[in-house]
Design a protein around this motif. Structure first.
Motif, short mmCIF file in Angstrom:
data_model
loop_
_atom_site.label_atom_id
_atom_site.label_comp_id
_atom_site.label_asym_id
_atom_site.label_seq_id
_atom_site.Cartn_x
_atom_site.Cartn_y
_atom_site.Cartn_z
N GLY A 161 -2.35 -1.39 -4.12
CA GLY A 161 -1.73 -0.08 -4.16
C GLY A 161 -2.55 1.04 -3.57
O GLY A 161 -3.60 0.85 -2.96
N LEU A 162 -2.04 2.24 -3.78
CA LEU A 162 -2.67 3.45 -3.28
C LEU A 162 -3.91 3.80 -4.09
O LEU A 162 -3.99 3.48 -5.28
CB LEU A 162 -1.67 4.61 -3.34
CG LEU A 162 -0.43 4.47 -2.44
CD1 LEU A 162 0.64 5.47 -2.86
CD2 LEU A 162 -0.81 4.66 -0.99
N PRO A 163 -4.89 4.48 -3.48
CA PRO A 163 -6.10 4.83 -4.22
C PRO A 163 -5.84 5.67 -5.46
O PRO A 163 -6.62 5.61 -6.41
CB PRO A 163 -6.91 5.62 -3.17
CG PRO A 163 -6.44 5.10 -1.87
CD PRO A 163 -4.98 4.81 -2.05
N MET A 164 -4.73 6.44 -5.48
CA MET A 164 -4.49 7.27 -6.66
C MET A 164 -3.81 6.51 -7.80
O MET A 164 -3.61 7.05 -8.87
CB MET A 164 -3.68 8.52 -6.30
CG MET A 164 -2.24 8.23 -5.90
SD MET A 164 -2.11 7.72 -4.19
CE MET A 164 -1.83 9.28 -3.40
N SER A 165 -3.47 5.22 -7.56
CA SER A 165 -2.96 4.41 -8.67
C SER A 165 -4.13 3.62 -9.26
O SER A 165 -4.57 3.89 -10.37
CB SER A 165 -1.83 3.49 -8.20
OG SER A 165 -2.23 2.70 -7.10
N GLN A 166 -4.65 2.65 -8.52
CA GLN A 166 -5.92 2.01 -8.88
C GLN A 166 -6.59 1.61 -7.59
O GLN A 166 -6.16 0.68 -6.92
CB GLN A 166 -5.73 0.81 -9.78
CG GLN A 166 -7.05 0.18 -10.18
CD GLN A 166 -6.91 -0.90 -11.24
OE1 GLN A 166 -6.18 -0.73 -12.20
NE2 GLN A 166 -7.60 -2.00 -11.06
N ASP A 167 -7.63 2.32 -7.24
CA ASP A 167 -8.30 2.11 -5.97
C ASP A 167 -8.85 0.70 -5.90
O ASP A 167 -9.63 0.27 -6.76
CB ASP A 167 -9.43 3.13 -5.81
CG ASP A 167 -9.90 3.26 -4.38
OD1 ASP A 167 -9.83 2.26 -3.63
OD2 ASP A 167 -10.35 4.36 -4.01
N PRO A 198 0.76 -0.83 0.87
CA PRO A 198 2.00 -0.15 0.52
C PRO A 198 2.95 0.08 1.69
O PRO A 198 4.13 0.37 1.47
CB PRO A 198 1.51 1.18 -0.08
CG PRO A 198 0.13 0.92 -0.55
CD PRO A 198 -0.43 -0.07 0.43
N HIS A 199 2.46 -0.06 2.92
CA HIS A 199 3.28 0.16 4.11
C HIS A 199 3.77 -1.16 4.72
O HIS A 199 4.42 -1.14 5.77
CB HIS A 199 2.50 0.96 5.14
CG HIS A 199 1.92 2.22 4.59
ND1 HIS A 199 2.68 3.30 4.22
CD2 HIS A 199 0.63 2.55 4.30
CE1 HIS A 199 1.90 4.26 3.75
NE2 HIS A 199 0.65 3.83 3.79
N GLY A 200 3.43 -2.28 4.11
CA GLY A 200 3.89 -3.57 4.60
C GLY A 200 2.97 -4.24 5.59
O GLY A 200 3.32 -5.30 6.13
N TYR A 225 -6.95 -0.11 1.80
CA TYR A 225 -6.33 -0.59 0.56
C TYR A 225 -6.96 -1.87 0.04
O TYR A 225 -6.39 -2.51 -0.84
CB TYR A 225 -4.82 -0.82 0.77
CG TYR A 225 -4.10 0.41 1.30
CD1 TYR A 225 -3.80 1.47 0.46
CD2 TYR A 225 -3.76 0.50 2.64
CE1 TYR A 225 -3.16 2.60 0.95
CE2 TYR A 225 -3.11 1.62 3.14
CZ TYR A 225 -2.81 2.67 2.29
OH TYR A 225 -2.17 3.78 2.77
N CYS A 226 -8.10 -2.27 0.57
CA CYS A 226 -8.70 -3.53 0.13
C CYS A 226 -10.07 -3.30 -0.48
O CYS A 226 -10.69 -2.24 -0.29
CB CYS A 226 -8.78 -4.51 1.30
SG CYS A 226 -10.02 -4.11 2.55
#
Length: 313
Positions: A161-167, A198-200, A225-226
């Motif tokens: 996910g995005l860094p603001m959810s759980q980096d 998140p962008h596929g 994102y990794c």
């Protein structure tokens, strides 16, 4: 497919010595059967902690400084005050390895949590007694089949996910996202999950960083994102230093399916080949670029270990 057909990037050769190892737990090195933490520990209760995986070569922890940079950055980011530094961690690991008679072919999982809580609730302030530190070091060598057969990946719906959810850059005890991805892959008949961003775009697997080779070029994700893998970065650096074209870029499954080679990177297996993605064989089975990178990486580990030995006298 039976359980005996399955592989994972962390498959190790069976070693009965691991039944009797000694483990570091909060200042004590104790027999495996006595290594325990409280059910009130924030790591057990909430997944509130950070960890590092490291390998021991000739008495030295490969790329120790890089692992400590990541660990202490993560601890600072989530306000866990360890009240010790990297050299204190090194002593813990060295003492634990020595207690087990280990000088090489060993893998460590170092775990640091926010510590025991006063009550079974979420608030970090309830961890009143300081961090919990555990170091498990096992005799560990990857099974030969990891290099021979390769890993089968399945693209899974679970994303990084995005860094603001759980980096994803946190090497966090909170691994449920990756566990779900691994379950989805196994239920699809594969060994591990290939996770998208998140962008596929192709991102990483549930356990390791992911690379492909196309027309002599090495590709990996942008890194946005990794997990900021130590081995991942070493591979990128080796490519740049040895005239192997390498790109950190967005790319799709279309390009992954059509790759000439694909491989995973991680501290345990170093570079592990990917045999297929979503049932599609990758390339012809020949892996000259990965083989070259693997040889360069082995040399780099030896150089790093020699430099540490020289620096420490």
């Amino acid at each position: 497919m039976t359980d005996t057909d399955r592989h994972s990037t962390h498959d190790a050769k069976s070693d009965d010595r691991n039944d009797h190892i000694k483990i570091y737990v909060d200042g004590e090195i104790v027999p495996k059967d006595e290594a325990k933490v409280s059910v009130y520990d924030s790591g057990f209760m909430l997944g509130d902690g950070m960890w590092e995986g490291m390998r021991l070569y000739d008495g030295q922890w490969a790329f120790f400084d890089e692992h400590m940079d990541r660990l202490f950055n993560s601890l600072k980011s989530v306000s866990i005050d360890l009240n010790m530094g990297p050299e204190d961690i090194r002593k813990i690991l060295d003492d634990t390895a020595a207690a087990n008679g280990m000088t090489g072919d060993a893998h460590c999982r170092l775990m640091i949590t926010r510590g025991r809580k006063a009550k079974p609730f979420q608030h970090p302030a309830l961890s009143k007694w300081g961090p919990t530190i555990v170091a498990i070091i096992e005799h560990s060598k990857p099974v030969d089949s990891l290099q021979n057969a390769g890993i089968r990946l399945a693209t899974v719906p679970q994303v990084r996910g995005l860094p603001m959810s759980q980096d994803a850059k946190y090497n966090s005890h909170s691994k449920l996202n990756c566990v779900i991805a691994c379950l989805q892959a196994e239920q699809a008949g594969a060994d591990e999950g290939l996770m998208l961003d998140p962008h596929g775009f192709v991102n990483t697997t549930n356990a390791c960083n992911f690379f492909i080779v196309r027309r002599g070029e090495v590709w990996t994700s942008t890194g946005d994102y990794c997990m900021n893998g130590v081995t991942r970065q070493k591979v990128i650096d080796l490519c740049r230093a040895n005239d192997i074209p390498v790109r950190e870029k967005n790319y799709s499954l279309y390009e992954a399916y059509g790759a000439d080679e694909a491989f995973l990177t991680g501290t345990f297996g170093a570079q592990t080949p990917v045999a297929e993605i979503d049932g599609k064989p990758i390339g012809t089975g020949e892996r000259p670029v990965m083989a070259r990178i693997r040889a360069l990486y082995k040399e780099l580990v030896a150089e790093n270990v020699a430099a540490q030995k020289a620096a420490r006298g």
